[in-house]
Every structure is written in structure tokens, then in C-alpha cells.
Write a protein that holds these residues in place. Structure first.
Motif, PDB file in Angstrom:
ATOM      1  N   ARG A   1       0.823  -1.218   0.000  1.00 13.26           N
ATOM      2  CA  ARG A   1       0.000   0.000   0.000  1.00 13.26           C
ATOM      3  C   ARG A   1       0.852   1.262   0.000  1.00 13.26           C
ATOM      4  O   ARG A   1       0.473   2.273  -0.593  1.00 13.26           O
ATOM      5  N   GLN A   2       1.998   1.226   0.677  1.00 13.38           N
ATOM      6  CA  GLN A   2       2.891   2.379   0.674  1.00 13.38           C
ATOM      7  C   GLN A   2       3.537   2.563  -0.698  1.00 13.38           C
ATOM      8  O   GLN A   2       3.708   3.683  -1.173  1.00 13.38           O
ATOM      9  N   ALA A   3       3.892   1.449  -1.338  1.00 15.01           N
ATOM     10  CA  ALA A   3       4.520   1.515  -2.656  1.00 15.01           C
ATOM     11  C   ALA A   3       3.542   2.027  -3.704  1.00 15.01           C
ATOM     12  O   ALA A   3       3.947   2.678  -4.662  1.00 15.01           O
ATOM     13  N   ASP A   4       2.254   1.727  -3.502  1.00 16.30           N
ATOM     14  CA  ASP A   4       1.228   2.141  -4.462  1.00 16.30           C
ATOM     15  C   ASP A   4      -0.079   2.433  -3.730  1.00 16.30           C
ATOM     16  O   ASP A   4      -0.885   1.530  -3.517  1.00 16.30           O
ATOM     17  N   PRO A   5      -0.298   3.684  -3.357  1.00 16.51           N
ATOM     18  CA  PRO A   5      -1.540   4.037  -2.658  1.00 16.51           C
ATOM     19  C   PRO A   5      -2.806   3.759  -3.471  1.00 16.51           C
ATOM     20  O   PRO A   5      -3.898   3.692  -2.908  1.00 16.51           O
ATOM     21  N   GLU A   6      -2.679   3.551  -4.777  1.00 13.68           N
ATOM     22  CA  GLU A   6      -3.836   3.274  -5.624  1.00 13.68           C
ATOM     23  C   GLU A   6      -4.074   1.782  -5.837  1.00 13.68           C
ATOM     24  O   GLU A   6      -4.948   1.393  -6.612  1.00 13.68           O
ATOM     25  N   VAL A   7      -3.324   0.934  -5.145  1.00 15.75           N
ATOM     26  CA  VAL A   7      -3.452  -0.512  -5.330  1.00 15.75           C
ATOM     27  C   VAL A   7      -4.872  -0.972  -4.985  1.00 15.75           C
ATOM     28  O   VAL A   7      -5.511  -0.439  -4.076  1.00 15.75           O
ATOM     29  N   ALA A   8      -5.359  -1.926  -5.749  1.00 17.04           N
ATOM     30  CA  ALA A   8      -6.676  -2.519  -5.485  1.00 17.04           C
ATOM     31  C   ALA A   8      -6.468  -3.846  -4.753  1.00 17.04           C
ATOM     32  O   ALA A   8      -5.628  -4.652  -5.152  1.00 17.04           O
ATOM     33  N   GLU A   9      -7.224  -4.036  -3.683  1.00 20.44           N
ATOM     34  CA  GLU A   9      -7.171  -5.302  -2.967  1.00 20.44           C
ATOM     35  C   GLU A   9      -8.330  -6.167  -3.436  1.00 20.44           C
ATOM     36  O   GLU A   9      -9.457  -5.691  -3.583  1.00 20.44           O
ATOM     37  N   GLU A  10      -8.026  -7.427  -3.664  1.00 21.22           N
ATOM     38  CA  GLU A  10      -9.035  -8.382  -4.102  1.00 21.22           C
ATOM     39  C   GLU A  10      -8.938  -9.638  -3.242  1.00 21.22           C
ATOM     40  O   GLU A  10      -7.949  -9.862  -2.549  1.00 21.22           O
ATOM     41  N   TRP A  11      -9.980 -10.452  -3.313  1.00 23.07           N
ATOM     42  CA  TRP A  11     -10.066 -11.705  -2.555  1.00 23.07           C
ATOM     43  C   TRP A  11     -10.487 -12.762  -3.552  1.00 23.07           C
ATOM     44  O   TRP A  11     -11.618 -12.768  -4.018  1.00 23.07           O
ATOM     45  N   LYS A  12      -9.557 -13.653  -3.918  1.00 22.07           N
ATOM     46  CA  LYS A  12      -9.845 -14.614  -4.985  1.00 22.07           C
ATOM     47  C   LYS A  12      -9.565 -16.037  -4.526  1.00 22.07           C
ATOM     48  O   LYS A  12      -8.894 -16.266  -3.529  1.00 22.07           O
ATOM     49  N   TRP A  13     -10.032 -16.951  -5.328  1.00 28.53           N
ATOM     50  CA  TRP A  13      -9.749 -18.374  -5.157  1.00 28.53           C
ATOM     51  C   TRP A  13     -10.048 -18.870  -3.746  1.00 28.53           C
ATOM     52  O   TRP A  13      -9.242 -19.530  -3.112  1.00 28.53           O
ATOM     53  N   ARG A  14     -11.206 -18.471  -3.242  1.00 28.50           N
ATOM     54  CA  ARG A  14     -11.685 -18.922  -1.925  1.00 28.50           C
ATOM     55  C   ARG A  14     -10.728 -18.581  -0.793  1.00 28.50           C
ATOM     56  O   ARG A  14     -10.465 -19.399   0.084  1.00 28.50           O
ATOM     57  N   GLY A  15     -10.176 -17.390  -0.842  1.00 25.06           N
ATOM     58  CA  GLY A  15      -9.422 -16.950   0.314  1.00 25.06           C
ATOM     59  C   GLY A  15      -7.993 -16.517   0.115  1.00 25.06           C
ATOM     60  O   GLY A  15      -7.190 -16.606   1.034  1.00 25.06           O
ATOM     61  N   THR A  16      -7.653 -16.008  -1.055  1.00 27.68           N
ATOM     62  CA  THR A  16      -6.296 -15.525  -1.288  1.00 27.68           C
ATOM     63  C   THR A  16      -6.324 -14.017  -1.492  1.00 27.68           C
ATOM     64  O   THR A  16      -6.986 -13.530  -2.402  1.00 27.68           O
ATOM     65  N   PRO A  17      -5.578 -13.275  -0.654  1.00 30.35           N
ATOM     66  CA  PRO A  17      -5.448 -11.839  -0.893  1.00 30.35           C
ATOM     67  C   PRO A  17      -4.671 -11.595  -2.192  1.00 30.35           C
ATOM     68  O   PRO A  17      -3.663 -12.256  -2.453  1.00 30.35           O
TER      69      PRO A  17
END
Length: 136
Positions: free
Chosen positions: A39-55
Motif C-alpha cells: 500500500r505504501q509503494a502504491d496508494p492506488e493498489v486494489a485489494e481483491e479476494w480470490k480463489w476462496r481466500g487468497t489476498p
């Protein structure tokens, strides 16, 4: 089924928060530290939750995933084989043509500068529009 559908309505960021909290040990602290660096490296990063539980963290395409196992926190870069790694922090999945990973074990120190450089390089690669040989 109700619990699963309720989980699907939570934001990916909340689900990642929950995973960190549920781990409750060094793996949660490591995942949290890695997440903060991303998040510090890229304040515009999108967080997702895929494959039944992987950040998953993305910016113009997938940057990396943060998987937790019994003895390791694995940070896998989707296009890691195409990234320059002058600090040689990739230490896992080195044989493939696409991905590269960093396995963090209990007590490991994070090379914050080198990891930040890799994150930014992955974002730059995504933004360049350069495609890998496989579809994502």
C-alpha cells in the motif's frame, strides 16, 4: 450457505483484515507488514479476494498474491519472471516462465527497499501493457 454468501458481500480489504486477525501469529504479522509495504509503494493498489481466500493486489493487472501456509507466507508475483531482481529476494517458484515468489518464514526480516522496488517494477510492467505469454 448463509455464511458463505455473507462473506461474499464483505469488501476484499475487510476479508484480508479478517484473515490477518484469524491467523493471530507471526504469519498474520508478516502478511500485515507485506500488505502495508504494498500500500505504501502504491496508494492506488486494489485489494481483491480470490480463489476462496487468497489476498490479491492489483494495479492495471495482478501484481501479487499473499498466501499463508503452516510454515510460510508466500508472496507470488504474477509476472515475476519478467521483473529485474537485483537484490535476489525471489527465493521460490524460480523454475517457471511466468511467476516468481518470495517465501517468508518465521523470524525472517523483510528487505523493505528491495520489496518496494519489485512492487513498483511489477506495476510499471502492468502499466506498460506488455503481455506475458499466457492469459491472466
Amino acid at each position: 450457505m448463509e455464511k458463505q454468501s455473507a462473506e461474499n458481500t464483505k469488501s476484499p480489504s475487510r476479508l484480508i483484515d479478517k484473515r490477518i486477525e484469524e491467523l493471530g501469529d507471526w504469519r498474520g504479522r508478516m502478511l500485515s507488514k507485506i500488505r502495508n509495504l504494498i500500500r505504501q509503494a502504491d496508494p492506488e493498489v486494489a485489494e481483491e479476494w480470490k480463489w476462496r481466500g487468497t489476498p490479491v493486489w492489483s494495479h492495471d493487472g495482478m501484481i501479487c498474491t499473499g498466501e499463508t501456509y503452516k510454515n510460510v507466507v508466500k508472496l507470488t508475483f504474477a509476472k515475476g519472471a519478467s521483473l529485474n531482481d537485483p537484490s535476489h529476494i525471489f527465493n521460490s517458484s524460480l523454475e517457471g516462465n511466468t511467476r516468481r515468489a518470495i517465501d517468508f518464514h518465521e523470524g525472517d526480516e523483510v528487505d523493505e527497499e528491495a520489496l518496494t522496488e519489485l512492487i513498483r517494477a511489477a506495476i510499471a510492467l502492468n502499466k506498460s501493457g506488455r503481455k506475458t505469454s499466457r492469459k491472466e
